[in-house]
Design a protein around this motif. Structure first.
Motif, PDB file in Angstrom:
ATOM      1  N   ASP A 110       0.859  -1.177   0.000  1.00 49.89           N
ATOM      2  CA  ASP A 110       0.000   0.000   0.000  1.00 49.89           C
ATOM      3  C   ASP A 110       0.895   1.227   0.000  1.00 49.89           C
ATOM      4  N   GLU A 111       0.527   2.211  -0.817  1.00 49.84           N
ATOM      5  CA  GLU A 111       1.288   3.447  -0.923  1.00 49.84           C
ATOM      6  C   GLU A 111       0.369   4.643  -0.717  1.00 49.84           C
ATOM      7  N   VAL A 112       0.969   5.742  -0.340  1.00 49.86           N
ATOM      8  CA  VAL A 112       0.256   7.021  -0.320  1.00 49.86           C
ATOM      9  C   VAL A 112       0.943   7.970  -1.292  1.00 49.86           C
ATOM     10  N   SER A 113       0.144   8.814  -1.922  1.00 52.60           N
ATOM     11  CA  SER A 113       0.632   9.880  -2.775  1.00 52.60           C
ATOM     12  C   SER A 113       0.436  11.189  -2.037  1.00 52.60           C
ATOM     13  N   LEU A 114       1.405  12.071  -2.141  1.00 51.86           N
ATOM     14  CA  LEU A 114       1.334  13.360  -1.464  1.00 51.86           C
ATOM     15  C   LEU A 114       1.680  14.462  -2.450  1.00 51.86           C
ATOM     16  N   ILE A 115       1.236  15.664  -2.130  1.00 55.38           N
ATOM     17  CA  ILE A 115       1.535  16.815  -2.978  1.00 55.38           C
ATOM     18  C   ILE A 115       1.802  18.037  -2.113  1.00 55.38           C
ATOM     19  N   LEU A 116       2.697  18.885  -2.605  1.00 56.52           N
ATOM     20  CA  LEU A 116       2.950  20.187  -2.025  1.00 56.52           C
ATOM     21  C   LEU A 116       2.559  21.192  -3.096  1.00 56.52           C
ATOM     22  N   ALA A 117       1.483  21.926  -2.860  1.00 53.15           N
ATOM     23  CA  ALA A 117       0.962  22.857  -3.876  1.00 53.15           C
ATOM     24  C   ALA A 117       1.670  24.190  -3.831  1.00 53.15           C
TER      25      ALA A 117
END
Length: 155
Positions: A148-155
Motif C-alpha cells: 500500500d502506498e500514499v501519494s502526497l503533494i505540495l501545492a
C-alpha cells in the motif's frame, strides 16, 4: 543542524552503504536495481549527477554525509526523494533536509510517494507541507511484492 551541498565523488561510498542496508530498504519498500548492484548504482549516480534537470544534494550533519535529497522528473510531475542513513534516523535530519531542499527549489506542485506504513517518512513530508492526496498499490521490491502506498503533494 544540517546543510545541503552538491554531491561529490567521496559521498558515493556512504550512499552505497545507506542504500544497501536491508533494514532501511524494508522500511522504504520501493527500491530499484541500483540498491542491490554496485555497477547499476555507479551508472545511476553518473546519470543523475549529469542531468541538469535533477537537483541532487548531499545532506551533511556535523561535517559528515548522512544522506541525500533530490527533486527530479518532468516539470508538471516533479517529485521529491530523500534517503537518510539508518544510523542517523530520529534526529530530524530528513525533515531539515527536505525543508532546505524546498527552499532551494521553488517549483510547485511537488509530488511524493511513500509506503503507507512508513509513518516516519509520511510525517517528514507532512511537516514540510505535503498533504496526502491518494492511496494506491505499488511494487515494494524490498518486501517481495505489492504494498500500500500514499501519494502526497505540495501545492
Amino acid at each position: 543542524m544540517i546543510s545541503l551541498r552538491e554531491v561529490v565523488d567521496s559521498d558515493l561510498p556512504t550512499f552505497w552503504e545507506h542504500l544497501t542496508d536491508p533494514a532501511a530498504q524494508y522500511v522504504a519498500a520501493v527500491t530499484r536495481g541500483y540498491h542491490y548492484d554496485r555497477t547499476l548504482f555507479d551508472r545511476y549516480w553518473a546519470r543523475v549527477r549529469s542531468d541538469p534537470e535533477v537537483v541532487m544534494r548531499t545532506v551533511v550533519a556535523d561535517g559528515v554525509p548522512v544522506g541525500h535529497a533530490a527533486v527530479y522528473g518532468p516539470p508538471d510531475e516533479r517529485e521529491v526523494t530523500y534517503w537518510i542513513g539508518r544510523t542517523h534516523w530520529g534526529r530530524g535530519f530528513a525533515t531539515a533536509a527536505l525543508a532546505e531542499l524546498l527552499d532551494l527549489v521553488s517549483t510547485r506542485p511537488l509530488h511524493a510517494h511513500a509506503a503507507a506504513d512508513n509513518a516516519g517518512s509520511i510525517r517528514v513530508l507532512e511537516k514540510c507541507g505535503f498533504v496526502i492526496t491518494g492511496h494506491g498499490r505499488g511494487m515494494g521490491r524490498a518486501r517481495g511484492g505489492e504494498i500500500d502506498e500514499v501519494s502526497l503533494i505540495l501545492a
